[in-house]
Write a protein that holds these residues in place. Structure first.
Motif, PDB file in Angstrom:
ATOM      1  N   ASP A   1      87.937  27.218   3.136  1.00 17.58           N
ATOM      2  CA  ASP A   1      87.355  25.981   2.619  1.00 17.58           C
ATOM      3  C   ASP A   1      88.046  25.586   1.311  1.00 17.58           C
ATOM      4  O   ASP A   1      89.258  25.670   1.193  1.00 17.58           O
TER       5      ASP A   1
ATOM      6  N   GLN B   1      87.525  27.944   7.851  1.00 17.00           N
ATOM      7  CA  GLN B   1      86.129  27.722   7.495  1.00 17.00           C
ATOM      8  C   GLN B   1      85.383  29.050   7.478  1.00 17.00           C
ATOM      9  O   GLN B   1      85.784  30.029   8.117  1.00 17.00           O
ATOM     10  N   MET B   2      84.281  29.077   6.750  1.00 15.88           N
ATOM     11  CA  MET B   2      83.541  30.314   6.571  1.00 15.88           C
ATOM     12  C   MET B   2      83.081  30.913   7.893  1.00 15.88           C
ATOM     13  O   MET B   2      83.117  32.130   8.087  1.00 15.88           O
ATOM     14  N   ASP B   3      82.684  30.050   8.829  1.00 15.65           N
ATOM     15  CA  ASP B   3      82.170  30.580  10.099  1.00 15.65           C
ATOM     16  C   ASP B   3      83.270  31.147  10.998  1.00 15.65           C
ATOM     17  O   ASP B   3      82.990  31.760  12.033  1.00 15.65           O
ATOM     18  N   GLU B   4      84.539  30.972  10.610  1.00 15.21           N
ATOM     19  CA  GLU B   4      85.645  31.560  11.372  1.00 15.21           C
ATOM     20  C   GLU B   4      85.954  32.984  10.941  1.00 15.21           C
ATOM     21  O   GLU B   4      86.737  33.681  11.617  1.00 15.21           O
TER      22      GLU B   4
ATOM     23  N   GLU C   1      85.708  35.985  13.546  1.00 14.61           N
ATOM     24  CA  GLU C   1      86.737  35.890  14.581  1.00 14.61           C
ATOM     25  C   GLU C   1      88.108  36.275  14.029  1.00 14.61           C
ATOM     26  O   GLU C   1      88.887  36.977  14.679  1.00 14.61           O
TER      27      GLU C   1
ATOM     28  N   GLN D   1      77.597  32.872  -1.850  1.00  9.55           N
ATOM     29  CA  GLN D   1      77.504  32.762  -0.386  1.00  9.55           C
ATOM     30  C   GLN D   1      78.824  33.148   0.278  1.00  9.55           C
ATOM     31  O   GLN D   1      78.832  33.847   1.299  1.00  9.55           O
TER      32      GLN D   1
ATOM     33  N   ALA E   1      79.597  36.256   2.790  1.00 11.45           N
ATOM     34  CA  ALA E   1      80.179  36.013   4.117  1.00 11.45           C
ATOM     35  C   ALA E   1      81.404  36.894   4.331  1.00 11.45           C
ATOM     36  O   ALA E   1      81.626  37.419   5.431  1.00 11.45           O
TER      37      ALA E   1
ATOM     38  N   SER F   1      81.636  39.881   7.113  1.00 12.97           N
ATOM     39  CA  SER F   1      82.653  39.724   8.159  1.00 12.97           C
ATOM     40  C   SER F   1      83.676  40.849   8.145  1.00 12.97           C
ATOM     41  O   SER F   1      84.566  40.883   8.996  1.00 12.97           O
TER      42      SER F   1
END
Length: 825
Positions: free
Chosen positions: A37, A49-52, A55, A85, A89, A93
């Protein structure tokens, strides 16, 4: 996942997107670094992005590659919760490390987790063993040194440190010390410390010497370095103690990543194998082809100001072909010095890189009018450009030709990462034991990932009447690893007697082993989290009378300041040998005086710091981590004052420095007024100092403009010290002339031409309880010093408002005055 150690030789690759990530993995990177980001030093890159994150880490660990997230910017007060945050993350991860600049963020990470790995970014400006020592209490795992450290200094730092050392080996060079460039912030509100560098160093400047414009021919890019290429120095870097070799380029193409990573992979592997390595001419051309402003060792082999930059262009050129010998009706005649073929890209360099240049694809190549099939490697060649690409009427004899692209090379590089089948396979060793009546036991060893699994047969072994189990037979069955990331390297058969096992059982065992090995590789790294984050005790502020400080850069300014009612004087001289005289004058007037350290501290420069102590000042203005640690080790009794160059942007960083021994702290110049107020509302303002008037120090660089353009020498040992006889300024495209000053270490600072004033915000700072206000001078004479200090004293006493001060300054300054970075963006 194995962590980096002092004995590791790690190849670290830049990644800006998934294609770059695959290119790095496929071509042999041991680790990659990438941004998430907006919180990284390349916000203009695509970034992830953080949600990647989950993966990404699963993918990397599958191939035994470490993944580091770049969090290498300053964090403003209102961003601390978002930063928390992102840290969580990354921990959740299984990210292998965070690369961090902000020491307040370091504090935040340690509040969350005691063992999550932190790497100290080059943005921390760590250039000495003392600076490394300063970071030890935070269990920093790796330190990235400044690009200005040479091999000898790197070895000194490595020998004195127990931490792994990381060094840049390839890619673009910043002319300014990382973490110490304020140009983008000053001119456009786009801070380099926030990942928004506008690359003002790549712009043209006129050299003004003693008020006169110096004729420079076609040299205009006096601050634009060539690109670093240290592939030939890989053995020396490793032997100097470098644990991680870092490639720059998170905004580059996947082909660039594939090209550079594969070349440095080869260099490292050859060193490990004990073989001499020197890149071929073709390999160097391929590196140039991917991206190059011309190559340099930077400062790794020592300082040579003459080789750091070219000065005639600021952008990637590729491979030099030669100069135009003749312009034909449909072609350019050139004595080429590098291979060329149809489809290659070229550009005509007429010495005006700031204007549109002629260039495009090569349509044909000829020799004496006859077409050449394939590639021409040298000789007098007729280059036929595409009909609409190059206007031949604009090409002149003597113009330079560059090969800007090579489609064949790009296709070859793309093939390395197009499919995972193209990736290298990891070797497995299998130990096989058993006897009749018992299961067959296989141990599968993945040495690179340092893991192993044991798989037993689902049936018992039987005595073989014919065709007993052999190494060759097992190799045939267990070696069927196509479509996986593994290959069979060795089988050790230790069964008792002649036994037999069905083929389908062996195949099942192989599949189970691969599945378990992959699962182990991809296990998420688990870090400890504090069950309850450490409570942070807010330091209380006490209202104190506002104190006015005058920072002086000449004895005339010191004398003039002493004749005013300032509370403190700072001396910041180019030549620190004059510090004792400054102390004598100030203390003779009954004034307190602090002496400023240089912005940078390198190995072997303790003598400058000792000289500051011997001058017996009342305080020391500390500008870097190395100097701070040095004075802490000396247990100095005078107050240590932290300057803006420590890059304090949030209250956690303030408290960290105060707890480590500073008497007060100056906020970073990256903060605008809103961000400054946010910080001051959370920090102990009676221990804060704000700069309310100055010429902003934009670039701070090891590159000496004086030596490069006013001397035949290459460094301070043979330059003749033109800085003692002349004054240089750099005139920009708008016509402003920015003074260049030299410090005791021969480093240059380029100051903004226009004064910056925060007069209009003084009441805001007073209301927040700020106790110390600094006014900085550059070239002002004694009369001007007294005038300016008088204006600010009246403002601090409430006898004059900020607007009145602003107007008075604007009317008396030839170039006016600016609000600088404090203006709300």
């Amino acid at each position: 996942m194995k962590r980096i150690t002092k004995d590791t030789i790690e190849l670290l690759a830049p990644v800006g997107n998934w294609d770059c990530l695959r290119a790095a993995v496929a071509n042999g990177a041991d680790a990659i670094y990438f941004g998430v980001d907006k919180y990284n030093a390349r916000v203009r890159a695509k970034n992830f992005q953080m949600d990647e994150l989950p993966e990404i880490m699963v993918y990397l660990h599958k191939y035994n590659v470490r993944g580091y997230v770049t969090f290498n910017i300053l964090i403003f007060e209102q961003e601390l919760e978002e930063a928390r945050q992102l840290v969580n993350a990354c921990i959740d991860s299984g990210v292998d490390a965070l690369i961090v600049q902000d020491l307040g963020l370091v504090e935040l990470i340690r509040e969350i987790s005691p063992d999550f790995p932190i790497h100290g970014s080059t943005q921390m400006t760590v250039t000495s063993a003392e600076a490394v020592d300063f970071l030890k209490p935070y269990d920093i795992e790796v330190v990235v040194l400044g690009r200005e450290n040479n091999l000898k200094q790197i070895k000194t730092i490595s020998d004195k440190s127990q931490l792994p050392i990381e060094v840049f080996v390839h890619g673009a060079l910043c002319v300014s010390y990382s973490g110490q460039c304020l140009t983008s912030e000053m001119w456009g509100g786009r801070s380099a410390n926030r990942g928004e560098c506008a690359q003002a160093c790549r712009l043209p400047y006129d050299l003004i010497v003693d008020g006169e414009r110096k004729e420079m021919g076609n040299i205009a890019y006096v601050l634009s370095p060539k690109d670093l290429a240290a592939i030939e120095l890989v053995p020396e870097l490793i032997e100097a103690g470098v644990s991680s070799l870092k490639i720059e380029g998170r905004m580059k193409s996947p082909e660039y990543v594939a090209n550079v990573v594969s070349k440095y992979r080869k260099a490292i592997d050859e060193y490990i194998a004990g073989r001499d390595f020197s890149p071929s001419e073709e390999e160097m051309r391929e590196l140039e082809q991917s991206f190059s402003r011309g190559f340099t060792y930077g400062f790794l082999k020592g300082t040579n100001h003459k080789t750091l930059l070219d000065g005639t262009f600021p952008k990637s050129r590729g491979v030099y072909l030669g100069t135009v010998k003749k312009v034909l009706k449909d072609a350019i005649l050139c004595q080429i010095e590098a291979p060329l073929k149809r489809g290659d890209g070229i550009v005509v360099d007429a010495g005006r890189p700031d204007q549109k240049e002629e260039g495009g694809r090569v349509y044909d190549i000829r020799k004496k009018g006859k077409k050449i099939d394939g590639e021409a490697r040298d000789g007098l060649i007729e280059i036929v450009p595409g009909r609409h690409d190059v206007n031949l009427t604009k090409v002149r004899v003597g113009d330079k030709l560059w090969k800007t692209s090579d489609q064949q090379l790009e296709r070859r590089l793309q093939k390395t990462f197009e499919t995972e089948q193209a990736y290298r396979a990891f070797p497995l060793k299998v130990k096989v034991t058993g006897k009749a009546g018992k299961p067959l036991v296989t141990q599968w060893i993945d040495e690179e990932a340092e893991i192993n699994v044991t798989v037993e047969s689902s049936v018992l072994l039987e005595e073989a009447l014919k065709r007993p189990l052999t190494v060759d037979f097992l190799g045939e069955q267990f070696g069927r690893l196509g479509g996986t990331i593994f290959e069979l390297a060795e089988i050790e058969l230790l069964v008792s007697g002649d036994v037999i096992v069905p083929v389908k059982v062996l195949n099942k065992m192989r599949r189970e082993a691969v599945e378990q090995l992959l699962s182990k590789r991809q296990e998420r790294q688990v870090y400890e989290k504090n069950s309850k984050e450490k409570a942070v005790v807010k330091r209380e502020s006490n209202k104190e009378p506002a104190k006015l400080i005058s920072l002086c850069r000449s004895m005339e300014q010191i004398e003039a300041s002493c004749q005013t009612d300032v509370d403190y004087i700072y001396a910041d001289f180019e030549f620190t040998k004059d510090y004792p005289a400054a102390v004598e004058v100030a203390q003779g007037y009954g004034k307190l005086i602090a002496l400023a350290t240089p912005r940078i501290h390198m190995p072997g420069e303790q003598g400058v710091l000792n000289g500051i102590l011997r001058a017996n000042p009342n305080a020391i203005l500390v500008r870097n981590l190395g100097a701070l640690q040095y004075f802490l080790d000396k247990n100095v009794e005078v107050p240590l004052i932290g300057d803006f160059s420590l890059n304090v942007a949030n209250h956690k960083a303030v408290n960290m420095f105060l707890n480590r021994g500073l008497a007060r702290v100056t906020p970073s110049y990256d903060l605008n007024i809103e961000q400054m107020v946010d910080l001051l509302e959370a920090a102990p303002t009676n221990e804060m100092e704000v700069v309310i008037h100055q010429h902003l120090p934009m670039y701070h660089t090891e590159h000496c403009v004086y030596c490069t353009f006013l001397s035949e020498g290459t460094d301070y040992t043979n330059c003749g010290r033109p800085c003692e006889e002349h004054r240089i300024s750099l005139e920009d495209r708008v016509g402003f002339s920015h003074p260049v000053r030299v410090d005791v270490g021969c480093r240059n600072t380029v100051f903004n031409a226009i004064d910056q004033s925060g007069a209009e915000y003084i009441n805001d700072f007073k209301d927040l309880g700020v106790a110390y206000y600094r006014v900085e001078f550059l070239e002002e004479d004694g009369r001007k010093v007294k005038e300016v200090l008088g204006l600010y004293r009246e403002a601090l006493l409430g006898k004059r408002n900020g607007t009145s001060v602003w107007k008075a300054l604007k009317s008396t300054n030839q170039l006016g005055v600016t609000r600088g970075q404090l203006v709300k963006k």
